[in-house]
Design a protein around this motif. Sequence first.
Motif, PDB file in Angstrom:
ATOM      1  N   GLU A   1      48.295  51.600  37.120  1.00  0.00           N
ATOM      2  CA  GLU A   1      49.348  50.723  36.597  1.00  0.00           C
ATOM      3  C   GLU A   1      50.493  51.557  35.997  1.00  0.00           C
TER       4      GLU A   1
ATOM      5  N   ARG B   1      44.327  42.983  37.837  1.00  0.00           N
ATOM      6  CA  ARG B   1      45.582  43.563  38.336  1.00  0.00           C
ATOM      7  C   ARG B   1      45.830  43.119  39.775  1.00  0.00           C
TER       8      ARG B   1
ATOM      9  N   LEU C   1      49.983  49.252  40.500  1.00  0.00           N
ATOM     10  CA  LEU C   1      49.366  47.962  40.168  1.00  0.00           C
ATOM     11  C   LEU C   1      50.208  47.273  39.104  1.00  0.00           C
ATOM     12  N   GLU C   2      50.041  45.931  39.023  1.00  0.00           N
ATOM     13  CA  GLU C   2      50.751  45.142  38.012  1.00  0.00           C
ATOM     14  C   GLU C   2      49.772  44.192  37.342  1.00  0.00           C
ATOM     15  N   LYS C   3      50.031  43.892  36.069  1.00  0.00           N
ATOM     16  CA  LYS C   3      49.254  42.866  35.368  1.00  0.00           C
ATOM     17  C   LYS C   3      49.880  41.515  35.632  1.00  0.00           C
TER      18      LYS C   3
END
Length: 323
Positions: free
Chosen positions: A38, A52, A43-45
């Motif tokens: 991230e 993720r 990756l993204e939240k």
Amino acid sequence: KLIIEIYIKTVKPVGSKSLVKKMKCSSATIRNDMAYLESLEYLEKTHTSSGRVPSEKGYKYYVDFLMKPKELTGDDVLKLQTILNNKELVVSDAILKCMEIVSEITNYTSVVLGKDSSNHLLKQVSIIPIDDNKVVAVVVTNTGHVENKQTLVPSNISVNEIVKSCEIINKNLIGTKLSEISAKLEYEVKPIIATKIRQYEEVMNFFQEAFNDFTVKQSDIFFSGKTNILKQPEYNEPDKIKGIISKLENVDLVKRIETDQEGINIYIGEENKFDDNVTVVKTSYKINDEEGTMAIIGPKRMEYDKVVMLLNYIKNYLERDKE
């Protein structure tokens, strides 16, 4: 790689618990690795989950370095070969039918953009009488492309006069670019027909309208599975649905998909110049006199390996046939 492949299948944010068994390491280790990915923006939240999801940068890294082509099933190969081995189909029709199949297999939207037909050359015009006031006009180009239109003959001219005029047109216009036909009809053919047929103005209007229908089509843009994109979970809100439908109906925007690049090229999100929320996978083709673009439009969460393999299979088969 595993996170992307799980997310493509489930459309749910991926948490460490779902990876423990497959990775054979502790949940804490996986959480640390995901946090590191991230921080690198792979990756993204999401707002709704502790899991993720892949970012555009993550998808691009996957496509460039981690993805392996997926083997086609025997059923998929059989469907495509049935079309590609049909020698009665001209290249353009074979490509359209193959892309229909690709759309069915993937549940994504496919589009074929042929080169503007206005540069095609007229090979033949035929008039087929159906009855006393109805005919089918058939136009064939040098690329083997065939268009036909059933139309009514005005009451003040006869079908025989239309057929006779068609013979004159064939003698004088074969080999002419479709884009130049209207002018040549008016300035070169009309004076000849005027000496042969009394109602020549009405006859010329008939042929001008017929050719206009063939040459003023919204270029050669053919969709399959146009509404497939709406079945994706990403399009579950009215505004998003309206937005993508509007873009698919925008001819100038769709034409941006056109490419001259030979390989299978993948454009994710912002880089596709069509819509930030989709991926466009596309390639060009040039078989004899037929050239254009084959493309698949789907969510960024696309089965890239499958789409690439399908387009590669069609492209390689067609080019092998050419040789």
